[in-house]
Design a protein around this motif. Structure first.
Motif, PDB file in Angstrom:
ATOM      1  N   VAL A 324       0.833  -1.205   0.000  1.00 16.79           N
ATOM      2  CA  VAL A 324       0.000   0.000   0.000  1.00 16.79           C
ATOM      3  C   VAL A 324       0.869   1.258   0.000  1.00 16.79           C
ATOM      4  O   VAL A 324       1.889   1.332   0.678  1.00 16.79           O
ATOM      5  CB  VAL A 324      -0.959   0.003   1.212  1.00 16.79           C
ATOM      6  N   LYS A 325       0.462   2.249  -0.783  1.00 14.73           N
ATOM      7  CA  LYS A 325       1.155   3.536  -0.811  1.00 14.73           C
ATOM      8  C   LYS A 325       0.610   4.406   0.311  1.00 14.73           C
ATOM      9  O   LYS A 325      -0.568   4.331   0.672  1.00 14.73           O
ATOM     10  CB  LYS A 325       0.948   4.230  -2.156  1.00 14.73           C
ATOM     11  N   TRP A 326       1.455   5.224   0.868  1.00 11.97           N
ATOM     12  CA  TRP A 326       0.972   6.125   1.906  1.00 11.97           C
ATOM     13  C   TRP A 326       1.348   7.557   1.573  1.00 11.97           C
ATOM     14  O   TRP A 326       2.231   7.830   0.769  1.00 11.97           O
ATOM     15  CB  TRP A 326       1.524   5.747   3.289  1.00 11.97           C
ATOM     16  N   GLN A 327       0.646   8.470   2.231  1.00 14.54           N
ATOM     17  CA  GLN A 327       0.931   9.892   2.142  1.00 14.54           C
ATOM     18  C   GLN A 327       1.344  10.390   3.517  1.00 14.54           C
ATOM     19  O   GLN A 327       0.816   9.929   4.536  1.00 14.54           O
ATOM     20  CB  GLN A 327      -0.300  10.677   1.683  1.00 14.54           C
ATOM     21  N   HIS A 328       2.260  11.349   3.535  1.00 16.66           N
ATOM     22  CA  HIS A 328       2.574  12.027   4.786  1.00 16.66           C
ATOM     23  C   HIS A 328       1.495  13.069   5.074  1.00 16.66           C
ATOM     24  O   HIS A 328       0.878  13.622   4.155  1.00 16.66           O
ATOM     25  CB  HIS A 328       3.938  12.712   4.705  1.00 16.66           C
ATOM     26  N   THR A 329       1.289  13.340   6.347  1.00 16.39           N
ATOM     27  CA  THR A 329       0.356  14.411   6.695  1.00 16.39           C
ATOM     28  C   THR A 329       0.807  15.751   6.120  1.00 16.39           C
ATOM     29  O   THR A 329      -0.014  16.658   5.943  1.00 16.39           O
ATOM     30  CB  THR A 329       0.216  14.542   8.224  1.00 16.39           C
ATOM     31  N   ASP A 330       2.091  15.865   5.799  1.00 18.89           N
ATOM     32  CA  ASP A 330       2.596  17.097   5.184  1.00 18.89           C
ATOM     33  C   ASP A 330       1.819  17.441   3.913  1.00 18.89           C
ATOM     34  O   ASP A 330       1.659  18.627   3.577  1.00 18.89           O
ATOM     35  CB  ASP A 330       4.082  16.949   4.831  1.00 18.89           C
ATOM     36  N   ALA A 331       1.343  16.413   3.198  1.00 19.91           N
ATOM     37  CA  ALA A 331       0.607  16.649   1.964  1.00 19.91           C
ATOM     38  C   ALA A 331      -0.714  17.366   2.226  1.00 19.91           C
ATOM     39  O   ALA A 331      -1.313  17.936   1.304  1.00 19.91           O
ATOM     40  CB  ALA A 331       0.349  15.329   1.242  1.00 19.91           C
ATOM     41  N   PHE A 332      -1.145  17.357   3.489  1.00 19.77           N
ATOM     42  CA  PHE A 332      -2.381  18.028   3.886  1.00 19.77           C
ATOM     43  C   PHE A 332      -2.080  19.313   4.669  1.00 19.77           C
ATOM     44  O   PHE A 332      -2.929  19.829   5.397  1.00 19.77           O
ATOM     45  CB  PHE A 332      -3.239  17.091   4.726  1.00 19.77           C
ATOM     46  N   LYS A 333      -0.851  19.806   4.522  1.00 16.11           N
ATOM     47  CA  LYS A 333      -0.382  21.035   5.180  1.00 16.11           C
ATOM     48  C   LYS A 333      -0.350  20.900   6.700  1.00 16.11           C
ATOM     49  O   LYS A 333      -0.502  21.893   7.427  1.00 16.11           O
ATOM     50  CB  LYS A 333      -1.221  22.250   4.751  1.00 16.11           C
ATOM     51  N   ILE A 334      -0.170  19.660   7.163  1.00 17.01           N
ATOM     52  CA  ILE A 334       0.003  19.405   8.596  1.00 17.01           C
ATOM     53  C   ILE A 334       1.279  18.588   8.740  1.00 17.01           C
ATOM     54  O   ILE A 334       1.255  17.354   8.642  1.00 17.01           O
ATOM     55  CB  ILE A 334      -1.207  18.670   9.199  1.00 17.01           C
ATOM     56  N   PRO A 335       2.427  19.249   8.945  1.00 16.95           N
ATOM     57  CA  PRO A 335       3.694  18.513   9.048  1.00 16.95           C
ATOM     58  C   PRO A 335       3.641  17.469  10.152  1.00 16.95           C
ATOM     59  O   PRO A 335       3.165  17.733  11.267  1.00 16.95           O
ATOM     60  CB  PRO A 335       4.710  19.619   9.358  1.00 16.95           C
ATOM     61  N   GLY A 336       4.144  16.280   9.829  1.00 24.74           N
ATOM     62  CA  GLY A 336       4.071  15.188  10.793  1.00 24.74           C
ATOM     63  C   GLY A 336       4.743  15.493  12.104  1.00 24.74           C
ATOM     64  O   GLY A 336       4.261  15.089  13.171  1.00 24.74           O
ATOM     65  N   ASP A 337       5.858  16.222  12.061  1.00 22.37           N
ATOM     66  CA  ASP A 337       6.581  16.529  13.298  1.00 22.37           C
ATOM     67  C   ASP A 337       5.807  17.502  14.183  1.00 22.37           C
ATOM     68  O   ASP A 337       6.064  17.580  15.388  1.00 22.37           O
ATOM     69  CB  ASP A 337       7.956  17.108  12.970  1.00 22.37           C
ATOM     70  N   ALA A 338       4.872  18.256  13.590  1.00 26.37           N
ATOM     71  CA  ALA A 338       4.127  19.276  14.342  1.00 26.37           C
ATOM     72  C   ALA A 338       2.716  18.834  14.692  1.00 26.37           C
ATOM     73  O   ALA A 338       2.021  19.526  15.447  1.00 26.37           O
ATOM     74  CB  ALA A 338       4.066  20.566  13.536  1.00 26.37           C
ATOM     75  N   LYS A 339       2.291  17.691  14.180  1.00 29.35           N
ATOM     76  CA  LYS A 339       0.876  17.325  14.256  1.00 29.35           C
ATOM     77  C   LYS A 339       0.341  17.244  15.680  1.00 29.35           C
ATOM     78  O   LYS A 339      -0.720  17.799  16.009  1.00 29.35           O
ATOM     79  CB  LYS A 339       0.656  16.001  13.531  1.00 29.35           C
ATOM     80  N   GLU A 340       1.053  16.555  16.567  1.00 28.76           N
ATOM     81  CA  GLU A 340       0.521  16.389  17.924  1.00 28.76           C
ATOM     82  C   GLU A 340       0.507  17.706  18.690  1.00 28.76           C
ATOM     83  O   GLU A 340      -0.428  17.973  19.449  1.00 28.76           O
ATOM     84  CB  GLU A 340       1.327  15.326  18.673  1.00 28.76           C
ATOM     85  N   ALA A 341       1.522  18.542  18.497  1.00 25.62           N
ATOM     86  CA  ALA A 341       1.507  19.859  19.143  1.00 25.62           C
ATOM     87  C   ALA A 341       0.349  20.695  18.610  1.00 25.62           C
ATOM     88  O   ALA A 341      -0.327  21.402  19.379  1.00 25.62           O
ATOM     89  CB  ALA A 341       2.835  20.571  18.911  1.00 25.62           C
ATOM     90  N   MET A 342       0.087  20.626  17.302  1.00 25.82           N
ATOM     91  CA  MET A 342      -1.075  21.318  16.734  1.00 25.82           C
ATOM     92  C   MET A 342      -2.361  20.821  17.379  1.00 25.82           C
ATOM     93  O   MET A 342      -3.272  21.613  17.670  1.00 25.82           O
ATOM     94  CB  MET A 342      -1.140  21.083  15.225  1.00 25.82           C
ATOM     95  N   ALA A 343      -2.440  19.504  17.605  1.00 21.41           N
ATOM     96  CA  ALA A 343      -3.647  18.932  18.194  1.00 21.41           C
ATOM     97  C   ALA A 343      -3.933  19.524  19.565  1.00 21.41           C
ATOM     98  O   ALA A 343      -5.086  19.852  19.877  1.00 21.41           O
ATOM     99  CB  ALA A 343      -3.514  17.409  18.283  1.00 21.41           C
ATOM    100  N   PHE A 344      -2.896  19.717  20.380  1.00 22.08           N
ATOM    101  CA  PHE A 344      -3.152  20.226  21.727  1.00 22.08           C
ATOM    102  C   PHE A 344      -3.430  21.725  21.737  1.00 22.08           C
ATOM    103  O   PHE A 344      -4.128  22.214  22.635  1.00 22.08           O
ATOM    104  CB  PHE A 344      -2.028  19.803  22.666  1.00 22.08           C
ATOM    105  N   ALA A 345      -2.959  22.447  20.732  1.00 19.26           N
ATOM    106  CA  ALA A 345      -3.413  23.828  20.567  1.00 19.26           C
ATOM    107  C   ALA A 345      -4.907  23.835  20.244  1.00 19.26           C
ATOM    108  O   ALA A 345      -5.677  24.652  20.780  1.00 19.26           O
ATOM    109  CB  ALA A 345      -2.612  24.512  19.460  1.00 19.26           C
ATOM    110  N   TYR A 346      -5.313  22.934  19.374  1.00 20.19           N
ATOM    111  CA  TYR A 346      -6.723  22.827  18.975  1.00 20.19           C
ATOM    112  C   TYR A 346      -7.589  22.410  20.160  1.00 20.19           C
ATOM    113  O   TYR A 346      -8.684  22.954  20.377  1.00 20.19           O
ATOM    114  CB  TYR A 346      -6.822  21.803  17.855  1.00 20.19           C
ATOM    115  N   PHE A 347      -7.105  21.455  20.954  1.00 22.76           N
ATOM    116  CA  PHE A 347      -7.851  21.037  22.144  1.00 22.76           C
ATOM    117  C   PHE A 347      -8.038  22.192  23.127  1.00 22.76           C
ATOM    118  O   PHE A 347      -9.087  22.313  23.761  1.00 22.76           O
ATOM    119  CB  PHE A 347      -7.134  19.878  22.851  1.00 22.76           C
TER     120      PHE A 347
END
Length: 382
Positions: A324-347
């Motif tokens: 299976v091919k995968w995409q990085h979250t970066d392709a959705f303008k959410i860098p993988g390294d920043a995703k969880e920190a973004m989530a807690f800002a959103y929370f």
């Protein structure tokens, strides 16, 4: 409501450093405001600081040790916040809130107990910004696991009207979020699949006798051959047989478990490279099994977390998922390294709006819960 800013702070189970994300958030007339990354700051811990954190996982830890880390972590996080403000020309009053996950020290949801440290009052005092912290406890109090929490953010950011999507994050622990096409929030499923970087890094430290802290891009693992007999044996771990809702941490896959696996691999006379490859294969097998149990092809696989940089691990995973091919979250303008920190800002933002951010069918909670505790900045009162 006009666009405003929030900051999320995350230190994960690998305890390698602080991820700080500055996001812009805009209400749009739904329960799901838009969220975009503006800036990101990664601050690695020194080896001394990392060892200070790891010392807290021992049964002999003193309250003084815990208190020291509790305060210096808040100070380090305050510096991360200040760097973001200076880099983007913002003042403290421009930031609506800081979402501060803190460092998980103990996670025993079956006992109704989870502990994340990092002093929110000190952080609020040093930054002059309200802090939302203690995100997991309300879910645990409602009978849930208190984890994983990020599936809520995954749904907000990645749901699709037409495609099934699997969000895979390989941090210290690996976890998945499964979002059916045109899903409502109650249709989302997610859980910790089992070990991730925590196990890879722990084994690398042991096989190199402390020379290396991690296997960069899986270079050494790529030189070895996996012992599939051991992989099959390890897949009998009770956690991997457990049905969701479930969550994992160092209690299941920490240093003691690394030592156990090293004993197994020595008994099989594996080389360092074969040992690393075997652990990669095991982690990949545990992730692939979890995905296959939850969703059938076709689906979009969207990946994030430090583990995706391990090319050997990802090759083992791809092999088990039929290429299976995968995409990085970066392709959705959410860098993988920043995703969880973004989530807690959103929370943090959703907390201030009075919106529950747990997903009961994911965590096992009996009801939706408003996650977090508010610490106002000094001199300001609710």
């Amino acid at each position: 409501m006009a666009t405003s800013w929030a900051i999320g702070l995350m230190t994960g189970t690998s305890a390698d450093g602080i991820d700080a994300a500055l996001v812009s958030i805009e209400e749009n007339g739904t329960l799901w405001p838009t969220c975009q990354l503006v800036g990101f700051d990664y601050h690695p811990f020194t080896e001394v600081q990392r060892q200070d954190i790891f010392s807290l996982f021992q049964s002999t830890v003193s309250l003084k040790q815990l208190g020291q880390v509790h305060t210096w972590l808040a100070r380090e996080c305050a510096q991360s916040v200040q760097r973001l403000l200076e880099a983007y020309g913002l003042e403290a009053q421009d930031i609506r809130a800081v979402g501060f996950h803190g460092q998980t020290i103990a996670h025993y949801p079956e006992m109704g107990f989870t502990l994340q440290i990092g002093d929110p009052a000190l952080l609020a005092a040093l930054t002059d910004i309200p802090v939302i912290s203690n995100f997991r406890s309300s879910d645990v109090a409602a009978g849930g696991q208190g984890a994983p929490l990020v599936p809520y953010f995954d749904y907000a950011m990645f749901r699709s009207p037409a495609r099934s999507r699997v969000l895979l994050n390989i941090g210290g622990i690996a976890n998945i979020t499964v979002i059916p096409p045109n899903a409502e929030i109650q249709d989302v499923m997610g859980f910790d699949t089992g070990p991730g970087n925590m196990l890879l890094d722990g084994i690398m430290v042991l096989v190199s006798q402390g020379t290396y802290q991690f296997d960069d891009k899986g270079h050494y693992a790529a030189l070895g051959q996996a012992d599939l007999t051991l992989v099959k044996q390890w897949m009998n771990h009770p956690y991997l047989k457990q049905k969701a809702p479930k969550s994992a941490g160092r209690e299941q896959f920490g240093r003691d478990y690394c030592s156990q696996l090293m004993g197994d691999m020595k008994a099989h006379d594996l080389s360092q490279e074969d040992s690393l490859r075997t652990v990669c294969a095991f982690i990949a097998e545990s992730i692939a099994q979890a995905i296959k149990e939850q969703v059938s092809w076709p689906y979009d696989l969207i990946v994030s977390g430090g583990g995706v940089h391990n090319e050997t691990l990802m090759a083992e995973l791809s092999k088990r998922l039929g290429g299976v091919k995968w995409q990085h979250t970066d392709a959705f303008k959410i860098p993988g390294d920043a995703k969880e920190a973004m989530a807690f800002a959103y929370f943090a933002w959703q907390f201030l709006e009075g919106r529950p951010t747990n997903i009961p069918q994911v965590t096992g909670a009996k009801m939706p819960a408003l996650l977090g505790s508010l610490t106002p900045r000094p001199g300001h009162f609710v």
